[in-house]
Design a protein around this motif. Structure first.
Motif: not given
Length: 325
Positions: A62-84, A177-182
């Motif tokens: 079920e992995f895709n680059h957009g929706s998977t990163r949205n999961i991380g964003v929802r679980e994050a606690k920080g004011e900023y989210v760094l994606l790498t 503005i979440p990531f698109q399912h892409l």
């Protein structure tokens, strides 16, 4: 302050280097790390078990680059989210601090995209080695009253050259503005969505990471085709016409012989052949892309689906350059 979100899969080759660069950051005591694993079968999970990071398991199917990163964003606690990504590593100790300072200096900024560089290692293509030719700077984009839509396709693409290899966001903006399912291009699509919503985004070329893919011929073909296809569909831009002329060959020769340290003749020969292959693939994809488009967009869609129904995936490879004596 900062939640670092890293999607991983079979990243044993790079993940420790990636994490080591994060631990050395000046803001490390203000960082949490979230790992999104989508089904690693190598030694990645045993390596990660040694660290007190939050590990989130993702169904690989079920992995895709957009929706998977949205999961991380929802679980994050920080004011900023760094994606790498798992195969990127910090170039300096102030990498994250520089990006945070962009937000502090301009509170209207919604997100900052850093740069990428190729280190001067013999197992990495010397033609791509980091050789800065301009001053490191922060560049910002913001459009109002639908002015983004009035830009040319090339201007839109340039403003949206975003890359989640190295990007920091206000978490509140990613929730709005979440990531698109892409499966590809979720980062550039997000930049477009943000600019269309009158957000201000920034690029800081000084906040860079080291990142490199040693690409096979098949990988180069698929990456170019899916990248150019995405840019055409989202921005209307066409691949630039480019040929391997004498001037370009001479530049490659000079970089390999005179500007790449003490490469052996074997290494120079290897990288010459590699770069010639890369250029030939580029011209092949350019020809196929335009030939398909002249027959209609449906033909272009078919071409892309035929070769890139699934976006090309980068996997660990033997360090070929290091083998050449």
């Amino acid at each position: 302050m900062i939640s670092v979100v890293i999607p991983v899969k079979n990243g044993e080759t790079w993940i420790e280097s990636c994490l080591a660069g994060i631990r050395k950051q000046t803001l490390f005591n203000q960082i949490e790390i979230l790992i999104l694993d989508s089904g690693s079968t190598d030694n990645t999970l045993p390596i990660l078990s040694q660290y007190p990071f939050k590990l989130i398991h993702i169904n690989g199917a079920e992995f895709n680059h957009g929706s998977t990163r949205n999961i991380g964003v929802r679980e994050a606690k920080g004011e900023y989210v760094l994606l790498t990504v798992q195969d990127a590593r910090a170039a300096g100790k102030d990498w994250m601090e520089r990006m945070v300072n962009v937000f502090k200096n301009d509170p209207e900024v919604s997100a900052v995209c850093g740069g990428q560089a190729v280190p001067h290692d013999s197992d990495k293509n010397p033609v791509d080695w980091y050789r800065p030719i301009s001053a490191l700077q922060v560049q910002k984009f913001q459009y109002s009253n639908n002015s983004f839509e009035k830009l040319s396709p090339e201007e839109k693409q340039f403003a949206c050259r975003w890359d989640n290899v190295n990007a920091m966001y206000k978490r509140s903006e990613l929730l709005e503005i979440p990531f698109q399912h892409l499966v590809f291009g979720e980062d550039m699509a997000w930049a477009k969505d943000a600019l269309q919503s009158n957000r201000k985004i920034a690029y800081d070329s000084g906040a860079f990471v080291y990142h490199y893919h040693h690409e096979t011929e098949d990988y180069i073909f698929k990456r170019l085709l899916t990248t150019w296809y995405f840019r055409y569909r989202h921005f209307g831009s066409l691949p630039p016409k480019d040929v391997l002329n004498f001037k370009k060959k001479l530049r490659i020769f000079k970089l390999l012989v005179f500007h790449s340290g003490k490469l052996s003749l074997g290494q120079q020969s290897y990288w010459w052949k590699y770069n010639m292959m890369r250029w030939k693939v580029r011209m092949k994809v350019f020809s196929m892309f335009h030939e398909a488009l002249t027959k209609g967009e449906s033909q272009l869609d078919q071409l892309h689906f035929q070769y890139c129904g699934i976006a090309p995936q980068h996997t660990a490879r033997q360090k070929q350059g290091a083998q050449i004596n």
